[in-house]
Design a protein around this motif. Sequence first.
Motif, short mmCIF file in Angstrom:
data_model
loop_
_atom_site.label_atom_id
_atom_site.label_comp_id
_atom_site.label_asym_id
_atom_site.label_seq_id
_atom_site.Cartn_x
_atom_site.Cartn_y
_atom_site.Cartn_z
N HIS A 185 0.19 6.43 -6.17
CA HIS A 185 -0.44 5.56 -7.04
C HIS A 185 -0.59 5.73 -8.70
CE1 HIS A 185 -3.06 4.10 -3.41
NE2 HIS A 185 -1.92 3.90 -3.30
N GLU A 186 -0.07 4.89 -9.21
CA GLU A 186 0.15 5.05 -10.85
C GLU A 186 -1.06 5.45 -11.39
OE1 GLU A 186 2.67 5.52 -13.58
OE2 GLU A 186 3.52 3.97 -12.04
N GLY A 187 -1.16 6.57 -12.13
CA GLY A 187 -2.22 7.03 -12.64
C GLY A 187 -3.45 7.49 -12.15
N GLU A 188 -3.44 7.55 -10.67
CA GLU A 188 -4.45 7.99 -9.90
C GLU A 188 -4.54 9.62 -9.96
OE1 GLU A 188 -5.89 6.13 -6.28
OE2 GLU A 188 -5.22 8.26 -5.08
N GLY A 191 -8.91 10.35 -5.31
CA GLY A 191 -8.31 9.50 -4.37
C GLY A 191 -7.27 10.01 -3.47
N SER A 192 -7.17 9.59 -2.49
CA SER A 192 -6.07 10.24 -1.60
C SER A 192 -4.81 10.43 -2.11
CB SER A 192 -5.91 9.43 -0.30
OG SER A 192 -7.13 9.45 0.41
N ALA A 193 -4.27 9.29 -2.66
CA ALA A 193 -2.84 9.72 -3.33
C ALA A 193 -2.87 10.71 -4.39
CB ALA A 193 -2.44 8.27 -3.96
N GLY A 194 -3.94 10.62 -5.46
CA GLY A 194 -3.81 11.48 -6.31
C GLY A 194 -3.93 12.76 -6.07
N LEU A 195 -4.81 13.32 -5.05
CA LEU A 195 -5.10 14.52 -4.36
C LEU A 195 -3.78 15.14 -3.92
CD1 LEU A 195 -8.78 14.02 -3.34
CD2 LEU A 195 -7.96 15.25 -5.63
N ARG A 196 -3.23 14.18 -2.87
CA ARG A 196 -2.07 14.68 -2.32
C ARG A 196 -0.91 14.95 -3.11
NH1 ARG A 196 -3.24 10.61 3.18
NH2 ARG A 196 -5.07 11.57 3.38
N LEU A 197 -0.80 14.16 -3.95
CA LEU A 197 0.42 14.48 -5.09
C LEU A 197 0.03 16.01 -5.80
CD1 LEU A 197 2.86 13.26 -6.36
CD2 LEU A 197 1.23 12.04 -8.03
N THR A 219 3.58 2.93 -4.36
CA THR A 219 3.12 1.66 -3.71
C THR A 219 1.66 1.14 -4.11
OG1 THR A 219 2.35 3.05 -1.87
CG2 THR A 219 4.48 2.66 -1.69
N THR A 220 1.15 0.10 -3.59
CA THR A 220 -0.02 -0.17 -3.44
C THR A 220 -0.88 0.21 -2.45
OG1 THR A 220 0.63 -2.37 -2.86
CG2 THR A 220 0.17 -2.02 -5.60
N LEU A 221 -0.88 -0.68 -1.39
CA LEU A 221 -1.41 -0.43 -0.15
C LEU A 221 -0.59 0.57 0.68
CD1 LEU A 221 -2.95 -3.85 0.96
CD2 LEU A 221 -4.05 -1.94 -0.17
N THR A 250 2.07 6.17 8.35
CA THR A 250 2.47 4.57 8.41
C THR A 250 3.61 4.45 7.23
OG1 THR A 250 0.44 3.90 8.98
CG2 THR A 250 1.65 2.14 8.34
N LEU A 251 3.28 5.15 6.10
CA LEU A 251 4.22 4.75 4.92
C LEU A 251 5.61 5.74 5.32
CD1 LEU A 251 2.10 5.83 1.87
CD2 LEU A 251 3.35 3.78 2.37
N ALA A 252 5.46 6.88 6.00
CA ALA A 252 6.54 7.37 6.64
C ALA A 252 7.38 6.78 7.57
CB ALA A 252 6.12 8.97 6.88
N LEU A 253 6.80 6.22 8.32
CA LEU A 253 7.34 5.48 9.42
C LEU A 253 8.17 4.49 8.92
CD1 LEU A 253 4.67 5.50 12.29
CD2 LEU A 253 6.83 6.75 12.43
N GLY A 254 7.59 3.51 7.92
CA GLY A 254 8.37 2.45 7.05
C GLY A 254 9.49 3.08 6.55
N ALA A 255 9.53 3.93 5.69
CA ALA A 255 10.48 4.63 4.91
C ALA A 255 11.60 5.25 5.93
CB ALA A 255 10.19 5.91 4.15
N MET A 256 11.28 5.55 7.03
CA MET A 256 12.24 6.28 8.12
C MET A 256 13.27 5.21 8.65
SD MET A 256 10.21 9.05 10.20
CE MET A 256 11.05 8.73 11.66
#
Length: 338
Positions: A185-188, A191-197, A219-221, A250-256
């Motif tokens: 997530h841009e600039g986060e 939050g989950s995205a920021g912490l995992r990054l 991504t957004t959602l 869910t993201l990983a499955l879509g990317a796969m």
Amino acid sequence: MAATLKDVALAAGVSIKTVSNVINDYEHIRPDTKQRVMDAISDLGYSPNLSARSLRSGRTGVIGLAVPELSLSYFAELADSTIKAAERRGLKVLIEQTGGDRSRELEILSGPRLQMTDGLLFSPLGMSNEDAEYLNVNFPLVLLGERIFGGPTDHVTMSNVESAQAATAHLLSRGRRRIAVIGAHEGEVIGSAGLRLRGYRQALEEAGVPFDPRLLGYTTLWHRSNGATSMREMLASGVEFDAVFGLNDTLALGAMRVMQEAGRRIPEDVAVIGFDDLDEGRYSLPTLSTIDPGRDEIADTAVRVLQERISGSAGDVPPREFEARFQVIERESSAPSP
């Protein structure tokens, strides 16, 4: 004028006795009838008399669970774990969806349906640390998720930074050095995205692998379609990568799916790991390596802590923070090269 029991019965098209049975959580009520009554209570702003429901304790035996979106598998499985944890303690669960909308989340904290519950498990997505003051409520509340830290209430969360670091280290241990991330997530920061990054970058730094911002797929959602779109964009950019860390399964499955359509072999060409240990990852082709963030532990801890606040057994203990244990689950999508 305040709404009455009779008003609710008329609005729901049922008898006053049926409304009373719903309020008292009588188990032999048809689900559609119960929903009509609950909707009427909400629409009319009716406030049931708690003492009438239970002269001995003044409690309903019902707790609330507010989550962003049940169409996201993680929250559906979290709800399932919460219901089971509540049943073990003789409690029922009333579930609310907020859509991750800040105004809806704030409404949940003061809405009439709270009168039907003894306390609330609350997982916000639209709110942020600047909204922590709104958690200072006059009913038992336990916060879930990664949007607000250091607030005025008990908080049960997961080890986002450490577990994302472990996921990245797992891919590094497979000899992968060009690890793409799907779901940033841009600039986060919080939050989950920021912490995992942050965990991802820490693992790269420890391994002496340079960080390449071109490997971040935004991504957004965190839906499957977003993971697919982000991967299509990454493939179109021409950036080289030999591994993918999906910030949720869910993201990983879509990317796969997109990589396989493009002729990329998993794990031979690209090793993949997700996050959340969703049930569907056990049955994908190939099966998905992932992080088990301790979802059952999160649900069990949250229900236990909320019940302590409801009963008063926690006393005047200051707000507490609990962090669930995680585990790296190795499956076919990140199997070692032969």
